[in-house]
Design an enzyme around this catalytic site. Structure first.
Site, short mmCIF file in Angstrom:
data_model
loop_
_atom_site.label_atom_id
_atom_site.label_comp_id
_atom_site.label_asym_id
_atom_site.label_seq_id
_atom_site.Cartn_x
_atom_site.Cartn_y
_atom_site.Cartn_z
N SER A 1 -40.69 52.13 -67.13
CA SER A 1 -41.25 51.57 -68.49
C SER A 1 -40.15 52.33 -69.34
O SER A 1 -39.14 52.08 -70.49
CB SER A 1 -42.58 51.36 -69.43
OG SER A 1 -43.17 51.04 -68.30
N GLY B 1 -43.43 55.61 -60.64
CA GLY B 1 -43.08 54.11 -60.71
C GLY B 1 -42.77 53.04 -62.12
O GLY B 1 -42.02 53.26 -62.89
N CYS B 2 -43.96 53.08 -62.38
CA CYS B 2 -44.02 51.90 -64.09
C CYS B 2 -44.20 52.84 -65.12
O CYS B 2 -43.77 52.52 -66.26
CB CYS B 2 -45.82 51.56 -64.11
SG CYS B 2 -46.12 50.53 -62.56
N VAL B 3 -44.13 54.26 -65.13
CA VAL B 3 -43.41 55.21 -66.18
C VAL B 3 -41.67 55.53 -65.86
O VAL B 3 -41.39 54.47 -66.68
CB VAL B 3 -44.35 56.73 -66.43
CG1 VAL B 3 -43.67 57.16 -67.38
CG2 VAL B 3 -45.73 56.41 -67.05
#
Length: 209
Positions: free
Chosen positions: A151, A146-148
């Site tokens: 990013s 998800g957020c990794v």
């Protein structure tokens, strides 16, 4: 050789540049502490400990660090998450929004609050790294799928070289962790082991040295 390789994916490594910066994505208690609904996944806990090792070396080398947490005032200022505990528990000023002390150094790190998956979305992360002369972003944090990943894609889109030390990112389950790292490695970044990053940092020239 798989079908992606036959079509040209996963070419030459990105490689490290001259000046790294490190992002630490969402290693906040809401994701690392088992008291919270999203917290306590073993892979994420191991990634926190490994990131702490990386950060000690980075700070000793004078490398800039940007750490983020995600928090909202309530459902009204949040995107349409399909993960209810994100909105229910990750509130401004709550303990779940606090950075895990294993990775947090308030005297060194830039701390950012984000409202979307990527640390770079509508935050000061990219300008901060540009001012620091960074050309390489080392991405750590959770969750990998998800957020990794978000990013990583944004760091790539800003033109940074992107490195992901596999032991320093974690997910709830092994399969999405490994599948997303394979895809990241064939498209946007170099996925490496932690000692590769530690060796790079140990041989880094200090700014203005």
């Amino acid at each position: 050789m798989d079908e992606y390789q036959r079509r040209g994916y996963g070419g030459a490594p990105v490689g490290f540049g001259r000046r790294p910066g490190i992002v630490v994505v969402d290693f906040q208690l809401g994701f690392t502490d088992p008291r919270f609904p999203l917290g306590g996944a073993p892979m994420i806990n191991a990634a926190v400990d490994n990131t702490a090792i990386l950060l000690r070396a980075a700070r000793a080398a004078g490398v800039p660090v940007a750490a983020c947490y995600i928090a909202y005032a309530g459902a009204g200022d949040a995107p349409h998450w399909k993960v209810a505990p994100v909105i229910d528990t990750l509130r401004h000023g709550s303990e779940a929004a606090r950075l895990d002390p294993r990775i947090h150094d308030p005297d060194h790190d830039l701390v950012l609050c984000k409202s979307a998956p990527s640390i770079f979305f509508q935050t000061n992360a990219a300008p901060y790294f540009v001012r620091q002369g960074v050309d390489t972003v080392i991405v750590t944090g959770c969750v990998t799928s998800g957020c990794v990943r978000a990013s990583v894609v944004d760091a790539f889109s800003y033109g940074f070289r992107v490195i992901v030390p596999e032991p320093c990112v974690g997910d709830v389950a092994r399969e999405p962790h490994e599948a997303n790292l394979r895809d990241i490695d064939r498209r946007y970044a170099d996925v490496v082991d932690l000692p590769v990053c530690l060796d790079y940092l140990s041989n880094l020239e200090r700014p203005n040295s």
